[in-house]
Design a protein around this motif. Structure first.
Motif, PDB file in Angstrom:
ATOM      1  N   PRO A  32       0.836  -1.205   0.000  1.00  0.00           N
ATOM      2  CA  PRO A  32       0.000   0.000   0.000  1.00  0.00           C
ATOM      3  C   PRO A  32       0.870   1.255   0.000  1.00  0.00           C
ATOM      4  N   GLY A  33       0.486   2.215  -0.795  1.00  0.00           N
ATOM      5  CA  GLY A  33       1.218   3.481  -0.793  1.00  0.00           C
ATOM      6  C   GLY A  33       2.483   3.470  -1.628  1.00  0.00           C
ATOM      7  N   ALA A  34       2.727   2.374  -2.373  1.00  0.00           N
ATOM      8  CA  ALA A  34       3.942   2.306  -3.188  1.00  0.00           C
ATOM      9  C   ALA A  34       3.822   3.193  -4.430  1.00  0.00           C
ATOM     10  N   GLY A  35       2.597   3.576  -4.749  1.00  0.00           N
ATOM     11  CA  GLY A  35       2.398   4.431  -5.924  1.00  0.00           C
ATOM     12  C   GLY A  35       1.834   3.669  -7.113  1.00  0.00           C
ATOM     13  N   LYS A  36       1.128   2.585  -6.862  1.00  0.00           N
ATOM     14  CA  LYS A  36       0.595   1.774  -7.958  1.00  0.00           C
ATOM     15  C   LYS A  36      -0.374   2.560  -8.839  1.00  0.00           C
ATOM     16  N   LEU A  69       5.948  -5.755 -10.167  1.00  0.00           N
ATOM     17  CA  LEU A  69       5.954  -5.584  -8.717  1.00  0.00           C
ATOM     18  C   LEU A  69       6.546  -4.222  -8.382  1.00  0.00           C
ATOM     19  N   THR A  70       5.705  -3.384  -7.798  1.00  0.00           N
ATOM     20  CA  THR A  70       6.138  -2.032  -7.461  1.00  0.00           C
ATOM     21  C   THR A  70       6.543  -1.975  -6.006  1.00  0.00           C
ATOM     22  N   THR A  71       7.791  -1.648  -5.762  1.00  0.00           N
ATOM     23  CA  THR A  71       8.222  -1.503  -4.385  1.00  0.00           C
ATOM     24  C   THR A  71       8.777  -0.086  -4.190  1.00  0.00           C
ATOM     25  N   ILE A  72       9.093   0.237  -2.963  1.00  0.00           N
ATOM     26  CA  ILE A  72       9.640   1.569  -2.676  1.00  0.00           C
ATOM     27  C   ILE A  72      10.824   1.432  -1.724  1.00  0.00           C
ATOM     28  N   PRO A  73      11.677   2.427  -1.698  1.00  0.00           N
ATOM     29  CA  PRO A  73      12.830   2.361  -0.801  1.00  0.00           C
ATOM     30  C   PRO A  73      12.383   2.366   0.656  1.00  0.00           C
ATOM     31  N   GLY A  74      13.179   1.723   1.497  1.00  0.00           N
ATOM     32  CA  GLY A  74      12.989   1.854   2.937  1.00  0.00           C
ATOM     33  C   GLY A  74      12.001   0.885   3.553  1.00  0.00           C
ATOM     34  N   PHE A  88      10.567  -5.640 -11.925  1.00  0.00           N
ATOM     35  CA  PHE A  88      10.571  -4.904 -10.656  1.00  0.00           C
ATOM     36  C   PHE A  88      10.571  -3.409 -10.931  1.00  0.00           C
ATOM     37  N   VAL A  89       9.750  -2.691 -10.171  1.00  0.00           N
ATOM     38  CA  VAL A  89       9.799  -1.231 -10.236  1.00  0.00           C
ATOM     39  C   VAL A  89      10.162  -0.730  -8.848  1.00  0.00           C
ATOM     40  N   VAL A  90      11.164   0.144  -8.781  1.00  0.00           N
ATOM     41  CA  VAL A  90      11.435   0.839  -7.530  1.00  0.00           C
ATOM     42  C   VAL A  90      10.918   2.256  -7.726  1.00  0.00           C
ATOM     43  N   ASN A  91       9.717   2.479  -7.176  1.00  0.00           N
ATOM     44  CA  ASN A  91       9.101   3.793  -7.347  1.00  0.00           C
ATOM     45  C   ASN A  91       9.606   4.732  -6.248  1.00  0.00           C
ATOM     46  N   LYS A  92       9.259   6.005  -6.384  1.00  0.00           N
ATOM     47  CA  LYS A  92       9.780   7.046  -5.488  1.00  0.00           C
ATOM     48  C   LYS A  92      11.310   7.005  -5.549  1.00  0.00           C
ATOM     49  N   ILE A 116      13.472  -1.445 -12.684  1.00  0.00           N
ATOM     50  CA  ILE A 116      13.324  -0.107 -13.259  1.00  0.00           C
ATOM     51  C   ILE A 116      13.043   0.900 -12.159  1.00  0.00           C
ATOM     52  N   LYS A 117      13.868   1.934 -12.127  1.00  0.00           N
ATOM     53  CA  LYS A 117      13.669   2.978 -11.120  1.00  0.00           C
ATOM     54  C   LYS A 117      12.749   4.042 -11.710  1.00  0.00           C
ATOM     55  N   THR A 118      11.678   4.348 -10.991  1.00  0.00           N
ATOM     56  CA  THR A 118      10.731   5.339 -11.517  1.00  0.00           C
ATOM     57  C   THR A 118      10.446   6.427 -10.473  1.00  0.00           C
ATOM     58  N   VAL A 119      10.009   7.570 -10.977  1.00  0.00           N
ATOM     59  CA  VAL A 119       9.381   8.576 -10.119  1.00  0.00           C
ATOM     60  C   VAL A 119       8.035   8.848 -10.806  1.00  0.00           C
ATOM     61  N   ALA A 120       7.019   8.112 -10.367  1.00  0.00           N
ATOM     62  CA  ALA A 120       5.749   8.155 -11.100  1.00  0.00           C
ATOM     63  C   ALA A 120       5.197   9.576 -11.198  1.00  0.00           C
ATOM     64  N   LEU A 121       5.348  10.335 -10.137  1.00  0.00           N
ATOM     65  CA  LEU A 121       4.786  11.696 -10.130  1.00  0.00           C
ATOM     66  C   LEU A 121       5.308  12.547 -11.277  1.00  0.00           C
ATOM     67  N   THR A 122       6.589  12.377 -11.622  1.00  0.00           N
ATOM     68  CA  THR A 122       7.171  13.225 -12.667  1.00  0.00           C
ATOM     69  C   THR A 122       7.355  12.469 -13.984  1.00  0.00           C
TER      70      THR A 122
END
Lengths: 326, 141
Positions: free
Chosen positions: A61-65, A171-176, A195-199, A233-239
């Motif tokens: 939850p909150g990963a930015g899917k 699979l969208t994950t986030i740092p931390g 794999f997506v590392v969002n944020k 893949i490293k993403t910043v979905a917002l931008t």
């Protein structure tokens, strides 16, 4: 089923085939709410399905899917493909209610004639999808979607039903979210095709990418044999950073599945799982029809009181409903 | 009564104000009462709202508006619904809330809004109203 109901279903299907969104939406409601209608509808539209490519978007939850999906839709629409989205959020185990909020991030696509977005509640299903997800996918497929994105509920470690539904799992994950041990645990981490590392603009993002890479390096042989190593893949979905790369990776995976013939295995596996689920649903339904509620409750009471064990009770129920010894 | 978990409610905020507390409280209240609620966030155009009603096949549309533009936006939404073949109060129940003066509320109710719930409306009343009216929609009748 009454002839008027049959006729209504036929009309809706015909309208759906002509691209009517309202008819399509109503058919999804039927497959969700009414098992009898669902059977009729799927029997009638199955011949029109199998053309859509199904992409699962999963992660905590909150990963930015939803945000990622919003940007992905935009990318896919550049190719003028028709996009369907099924976004799933949880049903309350206490009230049966649900708050479906994935649409908020994707609302600007609402008025695009080439996009159909539907929110679904899990309604008791625990694998990260809604019970009727597979049937809703078929409706969108028959409606004419080229790509269908399925956004799972925010998942933890074992809600992996999406692997039985999607052609490509992102699979969208986030740092931390924890140390490197988390990456080698069984379950969720094993189902990703991408794999997506969002944020990805967060400080620890590179470390998360690195840990995933190390995890994948442990199984070099497996990837070689399979012919596909999940990219990270490293993403910043917002931008929108990394989104074109992500869509390219999804298309690369599709090509890989098609050229290696693995898509056939996947679809066969999916068909098998689906039939199993339908059979167990039919049997459960039969129990309700052949036995009175009080009868079942009295058996359950006996199990609780330790007068009867659960296996014997199940055998008794099966004998009564199916008429065969099990 | 129609089984609430099969009743889909869209809570939408048309217009440019960002005061979403009321919409969120209502969305949450419907969730807790056992409905399936879709919330689409602030600053929605009438077109976006009507498309969401269609694609989500909702039974109830709750509009929350505090910007003062209700006499422009709500009639536009009602008109767009009808134009798209969605019959107001036959296919979808439309209710409204927010800062809407009594005279305007009366006017809106004449246009087809089933009821306007102003500030201080008890949540239980809103839910009872919806239970009663939803049972009369074509889909459930």
């Amino acid at each position: 089923m009454y002839p008027v109901v049959m006729k209504m279903i036929d009309d809706l299907i015909e309208r759906m085939r002509r691209g009517d969104k309202r008819a399509t939406a109503r058919l999804i409601t039927f497959v969700e709410n009414d098992e009898e209608k669902a059977r009729e509808i799927i029997k009638k539209i199955y011949g029109y399905t199998g053309k859509a490519y199904i992409v699962g978007i999963t992660g905590p939850p909150g990963a930015g899917k939803s945000t990622l999906l919003d940007k992905l839709i935009k990318e896919v629409r550049k190719e003028e493909k028709i996009v369907g989205v099924i976004a799933i959020d949880p049903t309350s185990p206490f009230t049966g209610g649900a708050l479906l909020g994935d649409r908020i991030r994707m609302q600007k696509h609402s008025t695009d004639p080439g996009v159909f977005i539907r929110s679904m509640a899990t309604r008791g299903s625990l694998g990260g999808l809604a019970k009727a997800t597979n049937d809703a996918i078929k409706v969108l497929d028959a409606y004419g979607c080229d790509v269908i994105f399925v956004e799972t509920v925010g998942v933890g470690q074992i809600e992996v039903d999406i692997v039985k539904t999607a052609d490509t799992v992102v699979l969208t994950t986030i740092p931390g979210l924890g140390d490197d041990i988390q990456t080698i645990k069984a379950g969720l981490m094993e189902i990703a095709d991408i794999f997506v590392v969002n944020k990805g603009d967060k400080e620890e993002a590179d470390r998360t990418v690195f840990e995933l890479k190390l995890m994948l390096d442990l199984e070099k042989e497996k990837w070689k044999e399979r012919g596909w190593r999940p990219p990270i893949i490293k993403t910043v979905a917002l931008t929108n950073r990394g989104i074109p790369e992500l869509w390219k990776a999804i298309k690369r995976h599709k090509t890989f599945l098609e050229e290696s013939g693995r898509i056939k295995d996947k679809r066969r596996f999916r068909a098998e799982e689906e039939v199993k689920t339908i059979i167990s649903d039919i049997i459960t339904g039969k129990v309700g029809k052949h036995m009175k509620r009080e009868e079942i409750y009295s058996l359950i009471g006996k199990i609780a009181e330790r007068e009867l064990d659960p296996y014997s009770a199940a055998e008794l129920i099966m004998e009564k409903t199916l008429g065969v010894k099990v | 009564m129609v089984e609430r978990s099969k009743v889909r409610v869209l809570i939408a905020k048309p217009g440019l104000d960002g005061h979403d507390r009321g919409a969120k409280v209502i969305a949450r209240a419907f969730r807790d009462a056992g409905f399936e609620v879709i919330y689409t966030g602030i600053r929605q155009t009438p077109e976006q709202i009507v498309e969401s009603v269609i694609q989500e096949d909702v039974d109830v549309l709750g509009l929350s508006i505090l910007s003062g533009a209700h006499m422009v936006l709500i009639p536009k939404i009602l008109k767009l619904l009808e134009e798209n073949g969605v019959k107001v109060n036959e296919d979808v129940l439309v209710i409204a809330g927010g800062i809407i003066p009594p005279d305007d509320a009366q006017e809106l109710e004449k246009m087809g809004v089933a009821k306007v719930f102003g500030p201080g409306s008890p949540i239980g009343d809103i839910i009872n109203f919806v239970d009663e009216k939803v049972a009369k929609l074509k889909k459930f009748a």
